[in-house]
Design an enzyme around this catalytic site. Structure first.
Site, PDB file in Angstrom:
ATOM      1  N   CYS A 126      -3.526  10.982   1.864  1.00 56.93           N
ATOM      2  CA  CYS A 126      -2.874   9.706   1.550  1.00 56.93           C
ATOM      3  C   CYS A 126      -1.515   9.905   0.893  1.00 56.93           C
ATOM      4  CB  CYS A 126      -3.776   8.896   0.638  1.00 56.93           C
ATOM      5  SG  CYS A 126      -5.457   8.808   1.270  1.00 56.93           S
ATOM      6  N   LYS A 179       0.836  -1.206   0.000  1.00 53.47           N
ATOM      7  CA  LYS A 179       0.000   0.000   0.000  1.00 53.47           C
ATOM      8  C   LYS A 179       0.869   1.255   0.000  1.00 53.47           C
ATOM      9  CE  LYS A 179      -3.028   3.037   0.328  1.00 53.47           C
ATOM     10  NZ  LYS A 179      -4.311   3.254   0.873  1.00 53.47           N
TER      11      LYS A 179
HETATM   12  N1  SAJ Z   1      -2.560  14.787  -8.638  1.00 51.40           N
HETATM   13  C1  SAJ Z   1      -1.784  15.528  -9.518  1.00 51.40           C
HETATM   14  N2  SAJ Z   1      -1.526  15.026 -10.762  1.00 51.40           N
HETATM   15  C2  SAJ Z   1      -2.019  13.820 -11.166  1.00 51.40           C
HETATM   16  C3  SAJ Z   1      -2.792  13.060 -10.266  1.00 51.40           C
HETATM   17  C4  SAJ Z   1      -3.046  13.572  -9.007  1.00 51.40           C
HETATM   18  O1  SAJ Z   1      -1.324  16.624  -9.189  1.00 51.40           O
HETATM   19  O2  SAJ Z   1      -1.760  13.454 -12.331  1.00 51.40           O
HETATM   20  C5  SAJ Z   1      -2.848  15.313  -7.292  1.00 51.40           C
HETATM   21  C6  SAJ Z   1      -4.337  15.509  -6.993  1.00 51.40           C
HETATM   22  O3  SAJ Z   1      -4.802  16.733  -7.496  1.00 51.40           O
HETATM   23  C7  SAJ Z   1      -4.346  15.433  -5.482  1.00 51.40           C
HETATM   24  C8  SAJ Z   1      -3.240  14.426  -5.180  1.00 51.40           C
HETATM   25  O4  SAJ Z   1      -2.437  14.356  -6.332  1.00 51.40           O
HETATM   26  O5  SAJ Z   1      -4.001  16.678  -4.890  1.00 51.40           O
HETATM   27  C9  SAJ Z   1      -3.732  13.042  -4.823  1.00 51.40           C
HETATM   28  O6  SAJ Z   1      -4.826  12.672  -5.652  1.00 51.40           O
HETATM   29  P1  SAJ Z   1      -5.024  11.196  -6.258  1.00 51.40           P
HETATM   30  O7  SAJ Z   1      -6.254  11.204  -7.064  1.00 51.40           O
HETATM   31  O8  SAJ Z   1      -3.774  10.778  -6.947  1.00 51.40           O
HETATM   32  O9  SAJ Z   1      -5.117  10.266  -5.001  1.00 51.40           O
HETATM   33  P2  SAJ Z   1      -5.988  10.250  -3.636  1.00 51.40           P
HETATM   34  O10 SAJ Z   1      -5.148  10.830  -2.552  1.00 51.40           O
HETATM   35  O11 SAJ Z   1      -7.335  10.815  -3.824  1.00 51.40           O
HETATM   36  O12 SAJ Z   1      -6.126   8.660  -3.441  1.00 51.40           O
HETATM   37  C10 SAJ Z   1      -4.943   7.873  -3.396  1.00 51.40           C
HETATM   38  C11 SAJ Z   1      -5.117   6.690  -4.375  1.00 51.40           C
HETATM   39  N3  SAJ Z   1      -3.818   6.034  -4.557  1.00 51.40           N
HETATM   40  C12 SAJ Z   1      -3.309   5.764  -5.793  1.00 51.40           C
HETATM   41  O13 SAJ Z   1      -3.873   6.091  -6.817  1.00 51.40           O
HETATM   42  C13 SAJ Z   1      -2.018   5.027  -5.836  1.00 51.40           C
HETATM   43  C14 SAJ Z   1      -6.155   5.716  -3.858  1.00 51.40           C
HETATM   44  O14 SAJ Z   1      -6.226   4.552  -4.680  1.00 51.40           O
HETATM   45  C15 SAJ Z   1      -5.822   5.311  -2.420  1.00 51.40           C
HETATM   46  O15 SAJ Z   1      -6.765   4.403  -1.893  1.00 51.40           O
HETATM   47  C16 SAJ Z   1      -5.807   6.569  -1.567  1.00 51.40           C
HETATM   48  O16 SAJ Z   1      -4.768   7.415  -2.061  1.00 51.40           O
HETATM   49  C17 SAJ Z   1      -5.544   6.183  -0.133  1.00 51.40           C
HETATM   50  O17 SAJ Z   1      -6.503   6.193   0.650  1.00 51.40           O
HETATM   51  O18 SAJ Z   1      -4.416   5.834   0.213  1.00 51.40           O
END
Ligand code: SAJ
Length: 415
Positions: A268, A214
Site C-alpha cells: 500500500c 485514500k
Molecule cells: N513503518 C515505518 N515507520 C512507522 C510506521 C510504519 O517504517 O512509524 C513501515 C512499516 O514497517 C511497513 C510500512 O511502513 O514496512 C507500512 O506499514 P503501515 O503499518 O504504516 O501500513 P500498512 O501498509 O500495513 O497499511 C496502510 C495503512 N495506511 C495508513 O495508515 C495511512 C492502512 O490504514 C491502509 O488501509 C493500508 O495501508 C492500505 O491497504 O492502503
C-alpha cells in the site's frame, strides 16, 4: 433490500469483508479467480495470518451465509476488492478492476449498487461507469443524464478500504468510512449499505475526492516515514541516538515523528504515492523524494552491515525479522527480505534469518543459502545481529544479550 452481496477478490480486504458481512446476516458470494484460494476458503481455512480472521471465516462458511466461487452471482451489492499494483515504470495497473467489472457486468440488474473498494488512481470509478455503459448499454448507469428513466439505474460508488493489516477486523467495523458516489443517489445508497455494519462515521463525498483521499492518507504516511528514515541517517552521521531523539522531540505538543525502520514495505504505502505521482508528475516532487528516501533505506542498512562485516573473517549475520512490518506474517515487498537477499547475494557473510511467523523461507532466499533458524540458535552463532522487524517475539531481548556482538538496530528493538 441489499441483502445479497457479491464480493469480488478474496484477499486481505475482500475475505475479511465478505466474512464480516456473512456474520452480520448478509447472504454473501465471495469470488476469486484463484481456484486454490477458493478451495481453501471453502474448507473454512484461511491463507493468511490475521487475528481472529480464521474463526470468522470458519463460522461464515459453516453457517452457509458465505459461499465462495470462481464466478460472480446475481446480488444487490457488488463489492470490488481486487489488487491495484504498479506495473513497470511505476504506472498504476488497474487491469484487475477492469476484469472484475467485466465479470460482474452480465449479472447486473436495475437498482444494483457497485462499490469499488480497491485503492485506485483518481478517475477509476468514472472509468467503471464508462465500461459498464459500454458492456450493458440497455441499463441506466448513474449519474443519470436527467432523462426520464422507467427503471432504477445502476448505482456506483468508491469506498476505499482503510484497514491496517494486523487489526483488520476491528478497523473494518470501527474506522470511519469515506463514501464517494458518482452522483448523490449512489452516495446515499452506498451510505445505507455501510451503515448496516460499520460503527465508525460514514463520510460522504464524490468519487474523485474519495479516490484522492485514500491516496492522500497513504502518501502522507510515506512522507512521514521518509522524514523519520532521513533523521535516522542524519543521526548516524552525527552520532546521535535517533530513538532517543524522536522520543524527546515527540514531547512537543504539535510534533509526532514516526519511527525509522529498514524501509517501507507492504502493498500500500510503497505503491499508492505513485498513483498520485503518475496523475500529476510536475506537482509531486515531495512525494517522489519521500519514495526515494524510503526505497533506498534497505540499501543503506546493507551498507552499514557491510562496513561492520569487513573486519571479520567469516562473519555470521543474524537478521531478526523478514516480514514487512511487526507482528504480521506478510513478506510482500518487505524491506527486510530485500536486505537479507542483498547480504546473501553479495556474499557479505553467512546469513541466518529469524522469522517466527513463517515455517519456510521464500525459495529465492533459500536458494541464496540463507537459513531460517530459531532465535536462540541465531544469537548463539552470530557475530553481527541486524534487528529488522520489531516483532513482539523479539521485545524481551535485552542489550546484555548482545554484549559480545555487533548490533545494527534498524527498527528500534533495543529501545
Ligand atoms: N513503518 C515505518 N515507520 C512507522 C510506521 C510504519 O517504517 O512509524 C513501515 C512499516 O514497517 C511497513 C510500512 O511502513 O514496512 C507500512 O506499514 P503501515 O503499518 O504504516 O501500513 P500498512 O501498509 O500495513 O497499511 C496502510 C495503512 N495506511 C495508513 O495508515 C495511512 C492502512 O490504514 C491502509 O488501509 C493500508 O495501508 C492500505 O491497504 O492502503
Amino acid at each position: 433490500m441489499m441483502n445479497k452481496v457479491c464480493v469480488v477478490g478474496l484477499g486481505y480486504i475482500g475475505l475479511p469483508t465478505a466474512s464480516l458481512l456473512a456474520t452480520k446476516g448478509f447472504e454473501v458470494c465471495g469470488v476469486d479467480v484463484d481456484a486454490q484460494l477458493v478451495g481453501t476458503i471453502h474448507r473454512g481455512e484461511i491463507p493468511l495470518v490475521e487475528p481472529e480472521l480464521d474463526v470468522l471465516v470458519r463460522s461464515a462458511v459453516l453457517s452457509g451465509q458465505l459461499r465462495v466461487s470462481r464466478e460472480p452471482a446475481p446480488a444487490d451489492v457488488f463489492v470490488i476488492a481486487v489488487p491495484t499494483p504498479i506495473a513497470a515504470g511505476e504506472k498504476p495497473d488497474i487491469s484487475h478492476v477492469e476484469a472484475a467489472v467485466r465479470a460482474i457486468a452480465a449479472h447486473l440488474v436495475p437498482g444494483n449498487l457497485v462499490i469499488l473498494e480497491s485503492t485506485s488512481p483518481v478517475g477509476t470509478t468514472e472509468r467503471i461507469i464508462a465500461e459498464l455503459r459500454r458492456l450493458r448499454p440497455e441499463l441506466g448507469v448513474a449519474p443519470h443524464d436527467g432523462e426520464a428513466c422507467v427503471e432504477e439505474p445502476i448505482y456506483v460508488a468508491h469506498c476505499p478500504e482503510r484497514v491496517l493489516p494486523g487489526q483488520i477486523l476491528r478497523e473494518l467495523i470501527d474506522n470511519d468510512r469515506i463514501v464517494g458516489g458518482l452522483d448523490p443517489a449512489s452516495t446515499a445508497k452506498a451510505r445505507a449499505f455501510y451503515e448496516r455494519f460499520v460503527a465508525g462515521r460514514i463520510l460522504s463525498t464524490d468519487a474523485r475526492t474519495a479516490e484522492m483521499c485514500k491516496l492522500t492518507e497513504n502518501a502522507y504516511r510515506d512522507v512521514a516515514i521518509a522524514f523519520a528514515n532521513e533523521l535516522s541517517m542524519v543521526c548516524d552521521r552525527l552520532e546521535i541516538d535517533v530513538w532517543e531523539l524522536i522520543e524527546l522531540a515527540n514531547h512537543h505538543p504539535r510534533v509526532h515523528v514516526l519511527q525509522p525502520g529498514p524501509g517501507v514495505g507492504g502493498h500500500c504505502i510503497a505503491v499508492d504515492p505513485w498513483f498520485l505521482i503518475d496523475s500529476a508528475p510536475a506537482e509531486t516532487r515531495l512525494l517522489r523524494c519521500a519514495r526515494e528516501v524510503n526505497r533506498t533505506k534497505p540499501r543503506y542498512v546493507v551498507s552499514k552491515v557491510k562496513e561492520k562485516a569487513r573486519g571479520l573473517r567469516h562473519p555470521v549475520i543474524a537478521c531478526l525479522g523478514l516480514a514487512y512490518k511487526a507482528d504480521v506474517d506478510d513478506l510482500r515487498e518487505s524491506p527486510s527480505c530485500e536486505i537479507v537477499r542483498h547480504l546473501a547475494d553479495e556474499g557479505v557473510g553467512e546469513v541466518l534469518a529469524v522469522e517466527p511467523h513463517i515455517g519456510a523461507l521464500p525459495a529465492e532466499l533459500a536458494a541464496l543459502g540463507v537459513r531460517l533458524v530459531e532465535l536462540p540458535g541465531a544469537l548463539e552463532r552470530a557475530e553481527i545481529v541486524v534487528a529488522l522487524v520489531k516483532h513482539r517475539a523479539f521485545l524481551d531481548l535485552r542489550p546484555e544479550t548482545f554484549r559480545e556482538r555487533i548490533v545494527i538496530d534498524a527498527c528500534g528493538i533495543l529501545r
